[in-house]
Write a protein that holds these residues in place. Structure first.
Motif, PDB file in Angstrom:
ATOM      1  N   LEU A  21      84.851  14.120 -41.564  1.00  0.00           N
ATOM      2  CA  LEU A  21      85.582  15.365 -41.297  1.00  0.00           C
ATOM      3  C   LEU A  21      85.807  15.571 -39.803  1.00  0.00           C
ATOM      4  O   LEU A  21      86.442  16.544 -39.398  1.00  0.00           O
ATOM      5  N   GLY A  22      85.249  14.682 -38.984  1.00  0.00           N
ATOM      6  CA  GLY A  22      85.425  14.781 -37.540  1.00  0.00           C
ATOM      7  C   GLY A  22      84.660  15.933 -36.913  1.00  0.00           C
ATOM      8  O   GLY A  22      85.107  16.500 -35.917  1.00  0.00           O
ATOM      9  N   LEU A  23      83.510  16.264 -37.486  1.00  0.00           N
ATOM     10  CA  LEU A  23      82.738  17.400 -36.997  1.00  0.00           C
ATOM     11  C   LEU A  23      81.502  16.936 -36.231  1.00  0.00           C
ATOM     12  O   LEU A  23      80.879  15.942 -36.597  1.00  0.00           O
ATOM     13  N   THR A  24      81.142  17.684 -35.219  1.00  0.00           N
ATOM     14  CA  THR A  24      79.860  17.493 -34.553  1.00  0.00           C
ATOM     15  C   THR A  24      78.810  18.277 -35.338  1.00  0.00           C
ATOM     16  O   THR A  24      79.153  19.105 -36.193  1.00  0.00           O
ATOM     17  N   GLN A  25      77.548  18.058 -35.014  1.00  0.00           N
ATOM     18  CA  GLN A  25      76.500  18.858 -35.651  1.00  0.00           C
ATOM     19  C   GLN A  25      76.698  20.334 -35.329  1.00  0.00           C
ATOM     20  O   GLN A  25      76.499  21.188 -36.187  1.00  0.00           O
ATOM     21  N   GLU A  26      77.110  20.610 -34.106  1.00  0.00           N
ATOM     22  CA  GLU A  26      77.327  22.004 -33.704  1.00  0.00           C
ATOM     23  C   GLU A  26      78.447  22.645 -34.510  1.00  0.00           C
ATOM     24  O   GLU A  26      78.335  23.795 -34.947  1.00  0.00           O
ATOM     25  N   GLN A  27      79.525  21.899 -34.711  1.00  0.00           N
ATOM     26  CA  GLN A  27      80.654  22.440 -35.470  1.00  0.00           C
ATOM     27  C   GLN A  27      80.273  22.657 -36.940  1.00  0.00           C
ATOM     28  O   GLN A  27      80.658  23.661 -37.537  1.00  0.00           O
ATOM     29  N   LEU A  28      79.536  21.715 -37.500  1.00  0.00           N
ATOM     30  CA  LEU A  28      79.087  21.883 -38.880  1.00  0.00           C
ATOM     31  C   LEU A  28      78.184  23.103 -38.995  1.00  0.00           C
ATOM     32  O   LEU A  28      78.321  23.909 -39.918  1.00  0.00           O
ATOM     33  N   ALA A  29      77.266  23.238 -38.053  1.00  0.00           N
ATOM     34  CA  ALA A  29      76.360  24.389 -38.066  1.00  0.00           C
ATOM     35  C   ALA A  29      77.149  25.693 -38.001  1.00  0.00           C
ATOM     36  O   ALA A  29      76.866  26.645 -38.747  1.00  0.00           O
ATOM     37  N   GLU A  30      78.146  25.737 -37.147  1.00  0.00           N
ATOM     38  CA  GLU A  30      78.960  26.952 -37.011  1.00  0.00           C
ATOM     39  C   GLU A  30      79.706  27.251 -38.307  1.00  0.00           C
ATOM     40  O   GLU A  30      79.725  28.387 -38.770  1.00  0.00           O
ATOM     41  N   ARG A  31      80.320  26.230 -38.896  1.00  0.00           N
ATOM     42  CA  ARG A  31      81.044  26.427 -40.153  1.00  0.00           C
ATOM     43  C   ARG A  31      80.142  26.914 -41.270  1.00  0.00           C
ATOM     44  O   ARG A  31      80.539  27.714 -42.101  1.00  0.00           O
ATOM     45  N   ALA A  32      78.917  26.389 -41.293  1.00  0.00           N
ATOM     46  CA  ALA A  32      77.984  26.737 -42.366  1.00  0.00           C
ATOM     47  C   ALA A  32      77.212  28.016 -42.072  1.00  0.00           C
ATOM     48  O   ALA A  32      76.557  28.554 -42.963  1.00  0.00           O
ATOM     49  N   THR A  38      68.916  23.236 -38.169  1.00  0.00           N
ATOM     50  CA  THR A  38      68.992  23.092 -39.618  1.00  0.00           C
ATOM     51  C   THR A  38      69.803  21.859 -39.989  1.00  0.00           C
ATOM     52  O   THR A  38      69.408  21.076 -40.853  1.00  0.00           O
ATOM     53  N   VAL A  39      70.941  21.677 -39.318  1.00  0.00           N
ATOM     54  CA  VAL A  39      71.774  20.502 -39.571  1.00  0.00           C
ATOM     55  C   VAL A  39      71.002  19.239 -39.188  1.00  0.00           C
ATOM     56  O   VAL A  39      70.979  18.255 -39.932  1.00  0.00           O
ATOM     57  N   TYR A  40      70.351  19.271 -38.037  1.00  0.00           N
ATOM     58  CA  TYR A  40      69.559  18.128 -37.593  1.00  0.00           C
ATOM     59  C   TYR A  40      68.477  17.791 -38.620  1.00  0.00           C
ATOM     60  O   TYR A  40      68.278  16.622 -38.981  1.00  0.00           O
ATOM     61  N   ASN A  41      67.757  18.805 -39.100  1.00  0.00           N
ATOM     62  CA  ASN A  41      66.697  18.579 -40.081  1.00  0.00           C
ATOM     63  C   ASN A  41      67.238  17.947 -41.362  1.00  0.00           C
ATOM     64  O   ASN A  41      66.609  17.068 -41.943  1.00  0.00           O
ATOM     65  N   LEU A  42      68.409  18.388 -41.811  1.00  0.00           N
ATOM     66  CA  LEU A  42      69.024  17.815 -43.003  1.00  0.00           C
ATOM     67  C   LEU A  42      69.417  16.366 -42.745  1.00  0.00           C
ATOM     68  O   LEU A  42      69.126  15.477 -43.539  1.00  0.00           O
ATOM     69  N   GLU A  43      70.079  16.121 -41.608  1.00  0.00           N
ATOM     70  CA  GLU A  43      70.594  14.790 -41.315  1.00  0.00           C
ATOM     71  C   GLU A  43      69.508  13.796 -40.923  1.00  0.00           C
ATOM     72  O   GLU A  43      69.743  12.591 -40.952  1.00  0.00           O
ATOM     73  N   SER A  44      68.357  14.278 -40.571  1.00  0.00           N
ATOM     74  CA  SER A  44      67.250  13.372 -40.246  1.00  0.00           C
ATOM     75  C   SER A  44      66.320  13.189 -41.442  1.00  0.00           C
ATOM     76  O   SER A  44      65.408  12.367 -41.401  1.00  0.00           O
ATOM     77  N   GLY A  45      66.546  13.968 -42.499  1.00  0.00           N
ATOM     78  CA  GLY A  45      65.688  13.902 -43.663  1.00  0.00           C
ATOM     79  C   GLY A  45      64.363  14.623 -43.467  1.00  0.00           C
ATOM     80  O   GLY A  45      63.451  14.500 -44.272  1.00  0.00           O
ATOM     81  N   ALA A  56      75.749  26.741 -48.256  1.00  0.00           N
ATOM     82  CA  ALA A  56      76.593  26.914 -47.070  1.00  0.00           C
ATOM     83  C   ALA A  56      76.991  25.572 -46.470  1.00  0.00           C
ATOM     84  O   ALA A  56      78.143  25.370 -46.062  1.00  0.00           O
ATOM     85  N   VAL A  57      76.051  24.637 -46.428  1.00  0.00           N
ATOM     86  CA  VAL A  57      76.343  23.308 -45.879  1.00  0.00           C
ATOM     87  C   VAL A  57      77.305  22.557 -46.794  1.00  0.00           C
ATOM     88  O   VAL A  57      78.249  21.920 -46.325  1.00  0.00           O
TER      89      VAL A  57
END
Length: 123
Positions: A21-32, A38-45, A56-57
């Motif tokens: 989707l061409g999103l950074t972690q920051e952009q995903l966090a903002e959208r969600a 939170t995004v980092y924790n999800l993406e790192s498992g 929301a994610v």
């Protein structure tokens, strides 16, 4: 539930989807509406998010409700979200009308959304 979920698999899918989707972690966090942590924790498992956060994610990643859990169970996300597009187009039309409203409709719509989300005093 979190113990039964393959968080590493979920992490790989989430990172790939965010990238497609061409999103950074920051952009995903903002959208969600969540924190970057939170995004980092999800993406790192690291952690399995709560249901409201997962929802929301999923929405921000343009996935169906429950797709993160499906992925974590070894399944694939559901195909497409074509059913969402017409609803979003209709909502966009309403919001476009509200932008030009002198105030009464806009205030009523805001009161409705606050009641719908249980936030009578706003966010």
């Amino acid at each position: 539930m979190a113990g039964d979920v393959d968080r590493e698999r979920v992490a790989k899918y989430a990172v790939a989807r965010r990238g497609s989707l061409g999103l950074t972690q920051e952009q995903l966090a903002e959208r969600a509406g969540v924190t970057v942590k939170t995004v980092y924790n999800l993406e790192s498992g690291e952690r399995w998010p709560q249901a409201r956060t997962r929802s929301a994610v999923e929405d921000a990643l343009r996935w169906h409700p429950g797709d993160l859990a499906r992925i974590g169970e070894g399944l694939e996300p559901q195909d497409g979200r074509d059913h969402v597009a017409p609803e979003l187009a209709e909502l966009n039309a309403y919001f476009a009308e509200l932008r030009t409203d002198p105030g009464d409709k806009r205030r009523m719509a805001l009161a409705f959304f606050r009641a719908l989300y249980g936030e009578p005093d706003g966010r």
